[in-house]
Design a protein around this motif. Structure first.
Motif, PDB file in Angstrom:
ATOM      1  N   LYS A  38       0.824  -1.205   0.000  1.00 32.10           N
ATOM      2  CA  LYS A  38       0.000   0.000   0.000  1.00 32.10           C
ATOM      3  C   LYS A  38       0.859   1.256   0.000  1.00 32.10           C
ATOM      4  O   LYS A  38       0.556   2.238  -0.688  1.00 32.10           O
ATOM      5  CB  LYS A  38      -0.927   0.000   1.220  1.00 32.10           C
ATOM      6  N   ILE A  39       1.931   1.224   0.774  1.00 28.08           N
ATOM      7  CA  ILE A  39       2.827   2.379   0.831  1.00 28.08           C
ATOM      8  C   ILE A  39       3.487   2.612  -0.521  1.00 28.08           C
ATOM      9  O   ILE A  39       3.571   3.748  -1.009  1.00 28.08           O
ATOM     10  CB  ILE A  39       3.897   2.167   1.921  1.00 28.08           C
ATOM     11  N   GLN A  40       3.958   1.536  -1.148  1.00 28.49           N
ATOM     12  CA  GLN A  40       4.591   1.675  -2.466  1.00 28.49           C
ATOM     13  C   GLN A  40       3.612   2.194  -3.503  1.00 28.49           C
ATOM     14  O   GLN A  40       3.963   3.017  -4.345  1.00 28.49           O
ATOM     15  CB  GLN A  40       5.164   0.329  -2.896  1.00 28.49           C
ATOM     16  N   ALA A  41       2.356   1.737  -3.421  1.00 30.18           N
ATOM     17  CA  ALA A  41       1.345   2.211  -4.371  1.00 30.18           C
ATOM     18  C   ALA A  41       1.076   3.694  -4.184  1.00 30.18           C
ATOM     19  O   ALA A  41       0.979   4.454  -5.156  1.00 30.18           O
ATOM     20  CB  ALA A  41       0.054   1.403  -4.193  1.00 30.18           C
ATOM     21  N   ALA A  42       0.978   4.112  -2.905  1.00 30.15           N
ATOM     22  CA  ALA A  42       0.735   5.528  -2.632  1.00 30.15           C
ATOM     23  C   ALA A  42       1.905   6.387  -3.086  1.00 30.15           C
ATOM     24  O   ALA A  42       1.720   7.482  -3.637  1.00 30.15           O
ATOM     25  CB  ALA A  42       0.486   5.726  -1.135  1.00 30.15           C
ATOM     26  N   GLN A  43       3.123   5.890  -2.867  1.00 26.53           N
ATOM     27  CA  GLN A  43       4.298   6.647  -3.298  1.00 26.53           C
ATOM     28  C   GLN A  43       4.368   6.740  -4.815  1.00 26.53           C
ATOM     29  O   GLN A  43       4.770   7.768  -5.365  1.00 26.53           O
ATOM     30  CB  GLN A  43       5.559   5.983  -2.744  1.00 26.53           C
ATOM     31  N   SER A  44       3.964   5.678  -5.513  1.00 26.76           N
ATOM     32  CA  SER A  44       3.970   5.702  -6.974  1.00 26.76           C
ATOM     33  C   SER A  44       2.984   6.720  -7.508  1.00 26.76           C
ATOM     34  O   SER A  44       3.268   7.470  -8.445  1.00 26.76           O
ATOM     35  CB  SER A  44       3.623   4.313  -7.527  1.00 26.76           C
ATOM     36  N   ILE A  45       1.806   6.772  -6.866  1.00 28.63           N
ATOM     37  CA  ILE A  45       0.800   7.755  -7.281  1.00 28.63           C
ATOM     38  C   ILE A  45       1.307   9.170  -7.038  1.00 28.63           C
ATOM     39  O   ILE A  45       1.157  10.060  -7.871  1.00 28.63           O
ATOM     40  CB  ILE A  45      -0.515   7.511  -6.518  1.00 28.63           C
ATOM     41  N   ARG A  46       1.937   9.370  -5.863  1.00 28.58           N
ATOM     42  CA  ARG A  46       2.448  10.703  -5.536  1.00 28.58           C
ATOM     43  C   ARG A  46       3.554  11.104  -6.498  1.00 28.58           C
ATOM     44  O   ARG A  46       3.638  12.251  -6.941  1.00 28.58           O
ATOM     45  CB  ARG A  46       2.959  10.720  -4.095  1.00 28.58           C
ATOM     46  N   THR A  47       4.427  10.156  -6.855  1.00 28.84           N
ATOM     47  CA  THR A  47       5.506  10.461  -7.804  1.00 28.84           C
ATOM     48  C   THR A  47       4.953  10.806  -9.172  1.00 28.84           C
ATOM     49  O   THR A  47       5.408  11.734  -9.834  1.00 28.84           O
ATOM     50  CB  THR A  47       6.456   9.254  -7.912  1.00 28.84           C
TER      51      THR A  47
ATOM     52  N   THR B 114       2.822  17.386 -12.531  1.00 29.23           N
ATOM     53  CA  THR B 114       2.868  18.806 -12.182  1.00 29.23           C
ATOM     54  C   THR B 114       4.083  19.484 -12.810  1.00 29.23           C
ATOM     55  O   THR B 114       4.002  20.593 -13.327  1.00 29.23           O
ATOM     56  CB  THR B 114       2.896  18.970 -10.645  1.00 29.23           C
ATOM     57  N   ASN B 115       5.242  18.793 -12.743  1.00 32.50           N
ATOM     58  CA  ASN B 115       6.460  19.355 -13.322  1.00 32.50           C
ATOM     59  C   ASN B 115       6.329  19.500 -14.836  1.00 32.50           C
ATOM     60  O   ASN B 115       6.764  20.492 -15.424  1.00 32.50           O
ATOM     61  CB  ASN B 115       7.657  18.452 -12.989  1.00 32.50           C
ATOM     62  N   ASP B 116       5.693  18.492 -15.484  1.00 31.11           N
ATOM     63  CA  ASP B 116       5.505  18.562 -16.929  1.00 31.11           C
ATOM     64  C   ASP B 116       4.601  19.711 -17.307  1.00 31.11           C
ATOM     65  O   ASP B 116       4.847  20.449 -18.281  1.00 31.11           O
ATOM     66  CB  ASP B 116       4.916  17.248 -17.446  1.00 31.11           C
ATOM     67  N   ASP B 117       3.540  19.925 -16.502  1.00 35.11           N
ATOM     68  CA  ASP B 117       2.608  21.014 -16.773  1.00 35.11           C
ATOM     69  C   ASP B 117       3.308  22.354 -16.606  1.00 35.11           C
ATOM     70  O   ASP B 117       3.102  23.288 -17.396  1.00 35.11           O
ATOM     71  CB  ASP B 117       1.396  20.931 -15.829  1.00 35.11           C
ATOM     72  N   SER B 118       4.160  22.459 -15.562  1.00 41.24           N
ATOM     73  CA  SER B 118       4.885  23.705 -15.323  1.00 41.24           C
ATOM     74  C   SER B 118       5.839  23.994 -16.474  1.00 41.24           C
ATOM     75  O   SER B 118       5.981  25.138 -16.937  1.00 41.24           O
ATOM     76  CB  SER B 118       5.654  23.626 -14.000  1.00 41.24           C
TER      77      SER B 118
END
Length: 303
Positions: free
Chosen positions: A278-287, A293-297
């Protein structure tokens, strides 16, 4: 009709910001409460976002230039300067904010600590104990919404989900307990012989001698020996310790037979893998969100 002033307003964490046009300071408070999910009766304070100057005078508000950025503070929230940190020091800012929440929390609002952790990293919910989750469930809805930056409906739904998780865990424990009682009854009916008293006492002594060597806290041993479905009650760190020690050592620590100990190791391994997944999945989503966000910027800058 009074002149309407364009301005911006953000919450205390600066994670949400809105642009609006209002004719007065009172209207700014009213509209801001709507944006951030506060009720009209909630006490709020307006400050300048850049230096924390309290804005209470209507005349001063009207004299400020257009597009001034304000911060809306709710009850115990306080202004703090904007922290500019890089990837190597970001943890210091998160740690500082969590410690601020610990200092501000009293015996009646311990949930503030968990709320601050979630605000920094939603994945931390997988590492929280059942007591921590219960604190969040019992927290006042409006105050929890303010601390998390959620709307009231979203916060109510969040608390309902947490309560559902706690209820399911309790149901699983009760089911396992009934199953264990049934299996013991079957064993007695089949006439299986129990361990001799002398042997049981010897096992208990051996277990107490090994406790200090293996690094288990007394509370952890109490949970392992006396609770049903102990794997759901242990922290992730304790689960890792149990799995790393292995069946042979845990037999000595707990004074159990091989079958029962092997079942415990299997349950702890399954629960540990589930949490880490679950932690790895959440971190993948956050990444992924951060990359987007960086691509949009980057696209905006090129435009």
């Amino acid at each position: 009709m009074a002149d309407r002033k364009p301005c911006k307003v953000c919450n205390f964490s600066r994670q949400k910001s809105y642009g609006l046009v209002v004719p007065s300071l009172e209207e700014l408070k009213t509209r801001g409460c709507e944006f951030f999910g506060f009720t009209p009766s909630d006490e709020v304070k307006v400050v300048l976002e850049d230096d924390g100057t309290i804005v209470e005078d209507e005349g001063y508000f009207l004299c400020l230039p257009s597009n001034t950025k304000f911060m809306l503070l709710h009850e115990r929230e306080t202004w703090s300067p904007l922290r500019k940190v890089d990837g190597g020091t970001a943890w210091m800012a998160r740690e500082s904010m969590i410690m601020d929440a610990v200092d501000a929390a009293t015996a009646g609002d311990a949930w503030l600590v968990q709320a601050q952790q979630l605000k920094q990293d939603l994945a931390s919910i997988f590492l929280m104990s059942e007591a921590d989750l219960q604190n969040l469930v019992d927290a006042p809805v409006s105050e929890l919404a303010s601390a998390l930056g959620f709307s009231l409906p979203k916060t109510e739904n969040f608390q309902e989900k947490l309560q559902g998780v706690l209820d399911r865990r309790e149901e699983e424990r009760q089911s396992k307990e009934l199953l264990q009682l049934y299996l013991k009854a079957v064993e007695r009916e089949e006439g299986e012989q129990a361990e001799e008293p002398g042997q049981r006492e010897g096992d208990a002594v051996d277990g107490s001698e090994v406790d200090g060597v293996c690094g288990f806290m007394s509370r952890t041993l109490m949970v392992l020996k006396g609770k049903t479905s102990p794997e759901t009650r242990l922290s992730t760190e304790d689960l890792q310790l149990v799995v790393s020690r292995g069946a042979e050592v845990m037999e000595q620590v707990l004074g159990w037979d091989k079958v029962r100990t092997a079942a415990l190791i299997t349950d702890c391994t399954t629960e540990l893998n589930k949490r880490l997944g679950k932690i790895q999945a959440a971190q993948s989503i956050r990444t992924a969100n951060s990359q987007q966000t960086n691509d949009d910027s980057g696209s905006e800058e090129m435009a």
